[in-house]
Design an enzyme around this catalytic site. Structure first.
Site, PDB file in Angstrom:
ATOM      1  N   HIS A 105       8.310 -57.277   8.958  1.00  0.00           N
ATOM      2  CA  HIS A 105       8.563 -57.114  10.396  1.00  0.00           C
ATOM      3  C   HIS A 105       8.105 -55.717  10.860  1.00  0.00           C
ATOM      4  O   HIS A 105       7.547 -55.568  11.943  1.00  0.00           O
ATOM      5  CB  HIS A 105      10.051 -57.309  10.700  1.00  0.00           C
ATOM      6  CG  HIS A 105      10.533 -58.708  10.432  1.00  0.00           C
ATOM      7  ND1 HIS A 105       9.856 -59.825  10.863  1.00  0.00           N
ATOM      8  CD2 HIS A 105      11.631 -59.180   9.773  1.00  0.00           C
ATOM      9  CE1 HIS A 105      10.510 -60.917  10.486  1.00  0.00           C
ATOM     10  NE2 HIS A 105      11.580 -60.550   9.817  1.00  0.00           N
TER      11      HIS A 105
ATOM     12  N   SER B 150       7.074 -74.301  18.350  1.00  0.00           N
ATOM     13  CA  SER B 150       8.400 -73.740  18.056  1.00  0.00           C
ATOM     14  C   SER B 150       9.146 -73.275  19.315  1.00  0.00           C
ATOM     15  O   SER B 150       9.615 -72.131  19.383  1.00  0.00           O
ATOM     16  CB  SER B 150       8.283 -72.581  17.063  1.00  0.00           C
ATOM     17  OG  SER B 150       7.667 -73.001  15.871  1.00  0.00           O
TER      18      SER B 150
ATOM     19  N   ARG C  50      11.649 -58.585   3.383  1.00  0.00           N
ATOM     20  CA  ARG C  50      11.159 -59.187   4.627  1.00  0.00           C
ATOM     21  C   ARG C  50      11.083 -58.160   5.763  1.00  0.00           C
ATOM     22  O   ARG C  50      10.194 -58.208   6.607  1.00  0.00           O
ATOM     23  CB  ARG C  50      12.077 -60.358   5.040  1.00  0.00           C
ATOM     24  CG  ARG C  50      11.983 -61.557   4.111  1.00  0.00           C
ATOM     25  CD  ARG C  50      12.954 -62.645   4.553  1.00  0.00           C
ATOM     26  NE  ARG C  50      12.685 -63.091   5.918  1.00  0.00           N
ATOM     27  CZ  ARG C  50      11.744 -63.988   6.229  1.00  0.00           C
ATOM     28  NH1 ARG C  50      11.016 -64.549   5.293  1.00  0.00           N
ATOM     29  NH2 ARG C  50      11.552 -64.322   7.479  1.00  0.00           N
TER      30      ARG C  50
ATOM     31  N   ARG D 189      -1.394 -68.641  17.346  1.00  0.00           N
ATOM     32  CA  ARG D 189      -0.312 -68.556  16.363  1.00  0.00           C
ATOM     33  C   ARG D 189      -0.910 -68.127  15.027  1.00  0.00           C
ATOM     34  O   ARG D 189      -1.884 -68.725  14.562  1.00  0.00           O
ATOM     35  CB  ARG D 189       0.425 -69.890  16.203  1.00  0.00           C
ATOM     36  CG  ARG D 189       1.578 -69.770  15.209  1.00  0.00           C
ATOM     37  CD  ARG D 189       2.466 -71.001  15.158  1.00  0.00           C
ATOM     38  NE  ARG D 189       3.640 -70.736  14.329  1.00  0.00           N
ATOM     39  CZ  ARG D 189       4.844 -71.247  14.525  1.00  0.00           C
ATOM     40  NH1 ARG D 189       5.046 -72.074  15.530  1.00  0.00           N
ATOM     41  NH2 ARG D 189       5.849 -70.944  13.722  1.00  0.00           N
TER      42      ARG D 189
ATOM     43  N   LEU E  74      -2.307 -53.916  32.202  1.00  0.00           N
ATOM     44  CA  LEU E  74      -1.827 -55.056  31.404  1.00  0.00           C
ATOM     45  C   LEU E  74      -0.336 -55.302  31.659  1.00  0.00           C
ATOM     46  O   LEU E  74       0.453 -54.364  31.711  1.00  0.00           O
ATOM     47  CB  LEU E  74      -2.018 -54.723  29.913  1.00  0.00           C
ATOM     48  CG  LEU E  74      -1.428 -55.732  28.924  1.00  0.00           C
ATOM     49  CD1 LEU E  74      -2.283 -56.991  28.858  1.00  0.00           C
ATOM     50  CD2 LEU E  74      -1.293 -55.126  27.520  1.00  0.00           C
TER      51      LEU E  74
ATOM     52  N   ASP F  35       3.593 -65.002  13.729  1.00  0.00           N
ATOM     53  CA  ASP F  35       4.282 -65.644  12.601  1.00  0.00           C
ATOM     54  C   ASP F  35       3.732 -65.139  11.262  1.00  0.00           C
ATOM     55  O   ASP F  35       2.561 -64.775  11.164  1.00  0.00           O
ATOM     56  CB  ASP F  35       4.088 -67.166  12.706  1.00  0.00           C
ATOM     57  CG  ASP F  35       5.048 -67.926  11.810  1.00  0.00           C
ATOM     58  OD1 ASP F  35       6.030 -67.328  11.313  1.00  0.00           O
ATOM     59  OD2 ASP F  35       4.814 -69.131  11.588  1.00  0.00           O
ATOM     60  N   GLY F  36       4.596 -65.145  10.261  1.00  0.00           N
ATOM     61  CA  GLY F  36       4.151 -64.851   8.887  1.00  0.00           C
ATOM     62  C   GLY F  36       4.541 -63.482   8.372  1.00  0.00           C
ATOM     63  O   GLY F  36       4.054 -63.064   7.313  1.00  0.00           O
ATOM     64  N   ASN F  37       5.432 -62.782   9.077  1.00  0.00           N
ATOM     65  CA  ASN F  37       5.867 -61.461   8.593  1.00  0.00           C
ATOM     66  C   ASN F  37       6.556 -61.573   7.242  1.00  0.00           C
ATOM     67  O   ASN F  37       6.312 -60.771   6.334  1.00  0.00           O
ATOM     68  CB  ASN F  37       6.857 -60.822   9.577  1.00  0.00           C
ATOM     69  CG  ASN F  37       6.227 -60.480  10.901  1.00  0.00           C
ATOM     70  OD1 ASN F  37       5.003 -60.508  11.035  1.00  0.00           O
ATOM     71  ND2 ASN F  37       7.041 -60.156  11.888  1.00  0.00           N
TER      72      ASN F  37
ATOM     73  N   TRP G 286       4.098 -62.405   4.484  1.00  0.00           N
ATOM     74  CA  TRP G 286       3.279 -61.221   4.193  1.00  0.00           C
ATOM     75  C   TRP G 286       4.033 -60.312   3.222  1.00  0.00           C
ATOM     76  O   TRP G 286       3.457 -59.832   2.234  1.00  0.00           O
ATOM     77  CB  TRP G 286       2.984 -60.473   5.500  1.00  0.00           C
ATOM     78  CG  TRP G 286       2.091 -59.276   5.340  1.00  0.00           C
ATOM     79  CD1 TRP G 286       0.728 -59.253   5.477  1.00  0.00           C
ATOM     80  CD2 TRP G 286       2.495 -57.944   5.009  1.00  0.00           C
ATOM     81  NE1 TRP G 286       0.259 -57.984   5.256  1.00  0.00           N
ATOM     82  CE2 TRP G 286       1.316 -57.156   4.961  1.00  0.00           C
ATOM     83  CE3 TRP G 286       3.722 -57.338   4.763  1.00  0.00           C
ATOM     84  CZ2 TRP G 286       1.340 -55.799   4.664  1.00  0.00           C
ATOM     85  CZ3 TRP G 286       3.749 -55.980   4.453  1.00  0.00           C
ATOM     86  CH2 TRP G 286       2.568 -55.214   4.406  1.00  0.00           C
TER      87      TRP G 286
END
Ligand code: FPP
Length: 259
Positions: A45, A204, A41, A196, A139, A28-30, A33
């Site tokens: 991303h 969310s 925006r 988060r 992974l 979260d927070g793109n 930023w």
């Protein structure tokens, strides 16, 4: 319990060790930023994908077995069309550009979320990433795309109800393991640690079922600034948590002496 022994708890198989086996990330927070820097925006991303790339490399280095990333929620369709388009384009580019590196690093890609309402090109891309990496043993990168936990649980309930209606299952057969087996995450252990970024403290609609015994970490940095050091600090924080799963003794670490 000896080393390597696995403790079965409900639907989750929990390895007794201090490093998280499964880390789930709410990136979260793109937007914030980018806005803080006077940038569109989209730039947030785009930088978010770079942070994701670094985080996948760090997860491999730290020996995490499963890394789940919340890349697009069912609610994200309500964003302005150009932002939705840019997120889809980034996913497209990430798979096109990074699949070779993921493959070279023995990463298995698994996608969770509703496929039915995706355009055929995105659905085919996701399927291709899963198929190409299916035999990898390192992974597991779980990409939550068009994902919503309530929708996932509703779909599991529907699938069980259909089997009951068809006489294949009795209502009394429906227990937590039966529900877990119909979720998109069937076969994937529950997350040990959910991180988060951006300082927000909520789930969310992310992994509501699977988060039953997860540890939570809310970090104040926006996602594009999350890096190897932040991930290492998160894992160190997790290593100090006592996880009791409703019992009295910590699982995977020595229980604290009486207090
Ligand atoms: C939240 O930031 C982030 C998202 C909605 C998308 C996360 C996606 C990426 C990191 C890139 C795409 C993913 C892949 C797998 C290529 P926000 O826009 O909600 O930020 P804000 O709350 O500050 O507005």
């Amino acid at each position: 319990m000896g080393d390597g022994e696995v403790l079965e708890l409900g639907s989750a198989a929990l390895a007794p060790r201090s490093a998280p086996r499964h880390v789930a990330l709410i990136m979260d927070g793109n937007g914030r930023w980018a806005e803080a820097r006077g940038l569109p925006r989209f730039e947030g991303h785009r930088r978010g994908v770079e942070a994701l790339r670094k985080t996948v490399r760090a997860a491999i280095e730290f020996g995490v077995d499963y890394l789940t990333v919340y890349s697009f929620s069912v609610e994200n369709w309500s964003r302005p069309p150009e932002e939705v388009r840019s997120l889809l384009a980034l996913l497209h580019r990430f798979i096109r550009n990074d699949l070779a590196e993921l493959q070279a690093n023995n990463v298995r890609v698994k996608v969770i979320g509703a496929r039915a309402d995706l355009t055929t090109d995105i659905a085919a891309l996701l399927r291709e990433a899963e198929e190409i990496t299916a035999e990898n043993t390192g992974l597991t990168l779980v990409v939550a795309f068009n994902y919503g936990a309530r929708q996932e649980i509703a779909a599991a309930a529907r699938s069980l109800a259909e089997d009951v209606a068809a006489g294949l299952l009795r209502p009394s057969d429906i227990d937590p393991a039966a529900i877990a087996s119909r979720l998109d995450t069937a076969g994937i252990p529950d997350p040990d640690l959910i991180i988060r970024t951006s300082g927000e403290q909520r789930l969310s609609n992310f992994m509501l079922w699977q988060a039953a015994y997860a540890e939570f970490l809310f970090v104040p940095v926006n996602w594009p600034d999350f890096d190897r050091a932040a991930f290492e600090a998160a894992i160190a924080d997790y290593a100090h948590r006592d996880r009791r799963f409703g019992g009295l003794e910590a699982v995977g670490r020595k229980a604290k002496t009486a207090s």
